[in-house]
Design an enzyme around this catalytic site. Structure first.
Site, PDB file in Angstrom:
ATOM      1  N   TYR A 254       0.865  -1.181   0.000  1.00 51.39           N
ATOM      2  CA  TYR A 254       0.000   0.000   0.000  1.00 51.39           C
ATOM      3  C   TYR A 254       0.902   1.231   0.000  1.00 51.39           C
ATOM      4  CZ  TYR A 254      -4.303   2.625   0.829  1.00 51.39           C
ATOM      5  OH  TYR A 254      -5.357   3.493   0.707  1.00 51.39           O
TER       6      TYR A 254
ATOM      7  N   LYS B 208     -21.631 -19.614  -8.401  1.00 53.39           N
ATOM      8  CA  LYS B 208     -20.908 -19.606  -9.669  1.00 53.39           C
ATOM      9  C   LYS B 208     -19.442 -19.213  -9.427  1.00 53.39           C
ATOM     10  CE  LYS B 208     -21.533 -19.617 -14.257  1.00 53.39           C
ATOM     11  NZ  LYS B 208     -22.446 -20.343 -15.093  1.00 53.39           N
TER      12      LYS B 208
END
Lengths: 159, 443
Positions: free
Chosen positions: B43, B98
């Site tokens: 970061y 899914k």
């Protein structure tokens, strides 16, 4: 396969031509509820065509392959009274069966119809169809037509 | 032969487990965090250098971030499997499921994104706005015919692969099974007479793909709820305006202008592909009996096929396939979509074309052929793991041949990379369970 002929409609074409008129009116129904087709449309289509054949001011031509009618054009000659050019040929119906589309038949019928209307005295040609029919808008725009008149509608039944 | 769905028990467990686990997927780090200091790399401030590089060259987002392995599963919830229009929130559990399959079978990071949109334009605009975050989009459970327009538009207007599983997935896996069914019955796709029963998203896409793969459109017949589709039908103009995909097929197919219903459409047909509505009595034995000898019947409605497979066989069908796992020859999208996306992501493809789907179907069919085709084995089943990286490699190579890949990779590299990613994905899943990080389900 037999050749396609574009010619004036004859009495024996009426029954099959009426089927095309019905198809066209049902197509118009898709565009606006104010084009809802009446219940006895078949009977009316036959009468409409019979009267067209008998009228001096009306053009009714068909595209046929043998006995089969593949396309139909109906137009009327009208006096514009106040405007020049005075005489206009208005195409009220132009319908080609789906199987015969995309083969220049629409254009061929239009040119045939315009020629006839001009011979009858038409100095300009207009075409009428539902405002939402984008396919027709594209067809006529492509051939040099432009918007001339707006017809605005408002239903007043039961109000 | 099973004739009942074991639905109730699964339903009870699904509710209990969903509440227990709070959903089926989450995100996990893929970089080491040795100390809090590492956040200065992953970061700020370190990340700024990566961002600047990508800002200069957007394509680097496929190399420096997880975009290369991330797809969105987009739905508006208007036609959820077996449930209909249940809205975007209602569709979320299905999209999570899914995503789970994508991860487990394809190593693909799939994010469920049900969206609240009104109409095609909003759907397309929303999907396009997500492009910078994604390596691909899986469209899911969208009502027909708008699903055709959405797929067509997004394929044209986006530079990442777009896949609608109900179309390309079903069509691709059906084609794979058909290749082998035709081989077993000594037929050729180009000369076979194929009847498709049902004209929803699946069969319209299947018809289009079969034609693309070489089937004779003129010999093909589609049947919908109004009967045999043909260019002379009274509703052609309505189709032109409402479902131009079906309209185009009506013009192209059924050269003989057969009219009537399924019985007429099956007369002398070699193949039946049914993707209509659940049966089991939708198709009659007498109708199958009208087909040519050594007929092929795919009965793909779920949960109950249009007719029971043994009835189809008794009526003369030599090869029968269904969409169910408890019958032989399951025509199952799950073997295709994770592998298809694995392949296109691995070459950073810009699209998925029909010929790429055909290449995937051919590889899937080949994989089954190598194992030995039988009447009851025309397509790999869920245990044939090796088919997944093979299909990934096939579709990845086809993308490169068509100039649709951002990355040049050899077939072997795609295969090995895909295999490793899929294996790793499964191993991580197993490891998390073994270590108790994913707890056992409640009793």
């Amino acid at each position: 396969m037999q050749r396609i002929t574009i010619r004036d409609a004859r009495g024996e074409d009426l029954r099959e031509s009426a089927r095309l008129v019905v198809r066209m009116k049902r197509l118009n129904e898709e565009f606006d509820p104010l084009y809802k087709v009446v219940g006895d449309v078949e009977k009316r289509a036959l009468k409409y065509l019979r009267e067209s054949i008998g009228s001096k001011n009306t053009v009714l031509i068909v595209a046929s392959r043998g006995k089969r009618i593949l396309g139909l054009l109906r137009a009327v000659l009208e006096d514009r009274v106040f405007y020049e050019p005075l005489m206009t040929g208005t195409i009220t119906d132009l319908y080609i069966l789906p199987e015969a589309r995309r083969k220049t038949m629409g254009n061929d019928m239009l040119q045939h119809g315009i020629k006839k209307l001009k011979r009858m005295g038409a100095e300009m040609i207009t075409a009428e169809f539902p405002a939402q029919n984008e396919i027709a808008v594209r067809f006529y725009h492509k051939r040099g037509f432009r918007a001339l008149v707006n017809i605005l509608a408002k239903e007043e039944m039961g109000q | 032969m099973p004739s009942k769905e074991p639905g109730d028990e699964y339903s009870r467990k699904a509710i209990r487990y969903s509440a227990f686990y709070g959903g089926k997927i989450g995100t996990a780090p893929k970089v080491p965090i040795r100390s809090l200091d590492d956040f200065s790399i992953w970061y700020t401030p370190g990340v700024a250098a990566v961002s600047r590089a990508i800002a200069k060259n957007r394509e680097l987002s496929f190399e420096y971030t997880n975009r290369w392995n991330t797809i969105g599963i987009l739905t508006d919830g208007t036609r959820v499997l077996g449930l209909g229009n249940i809205g975007p929130e209602g569709s979320l559990p299905v999209m999570e499921g899914k995503a789970l399959i994508y991860k487990y079978l394809g190593g693909v990071d799939a994010i469920p994104i049900p969206i609240r949109v009104d109409g095609v334009e909003q759907f397309v605009a929303t999907a396009k706005s997500l492009e910078p975050a994604l390596g691909g989009i899986n469209l899911e459970d969208i009502a027909s015919p708008k699903c055709f327009e959405i797929l067509e538009r997004l394929r044209k207007e986006m530079s990442i692969p777009i896949w609608h599983d109900d179309q390309q997935g079903t069509a691709g896996v059906t084609l794979a099974a058909l290749y082998n069914a035709l081989e077993l019955t000594d037929r050729d796709l180009r000369t076979s007479k194929i009847t498709l029963f049902g004209s929803g998203a699946a069969n319209i896409a299947t018809a289009k793909l079969l034609i693309e793969a070489g089937a004779d459109a003129g010999e093909m017949i589609l049947v919908d709820s109004k009967g045999v589709l043909n260019a002379e039908r009274d509703d052609m103009d309505q189709l032109l305006l409402r479902n131009r995909w079906k309209y185009e097929l009506a013009l192209k197919t059924n050269e003989a202008r057969v009219k009537g219903g399924l019985a007429e459409a099956l007369r002398n047909a070699d193949v039946l592909i049914a993707a209509a509505t659940p049966g089991p009595n939708l198709i009659k034995k007498q109708e199958i009996a009208r087909m040519n000898k050594r007929a092929v019947a795919f009965l793909l409605a779920n949960p109950i096929p249009e007719m029971w497979p043994d009835d189809a066989a008794a009526a003369g069908a030599e090869i029968v396939a269904t969409g169910r796992s408890d019958f032989p020859n399951q025509v199952n999208n799950s073997l295709l979509f994770p592998a298809a996306f694995r392949g296109v992501l691995d070459v950073r493809a810009k699209t998925i074309t029909d010929s790429m789907v055909i290449a995937a179907a051919q590889e899937m069919a080949k994989s089954a052929r190598e194992k030995g085709l039988r009447k009851n084995y025309i397509i790999p089943d869920m245990l044939d793991w090796e088919v997944l990286p093979r299909v990934a490699a096939a579709i990845g190579m086809q993308a490169q041949r068509e100039g649709q890949a951002r990355k040049k990779v050899s077939s072997d590299v795609i295969y090995k990379g895909a295999k490793k990613l899929i294996d790793t994905s499964r191993k991580i899943s197993q490891l998390l369970v073994q270590r108790g990080i994913i707890p056992a389900p409640p009793p």
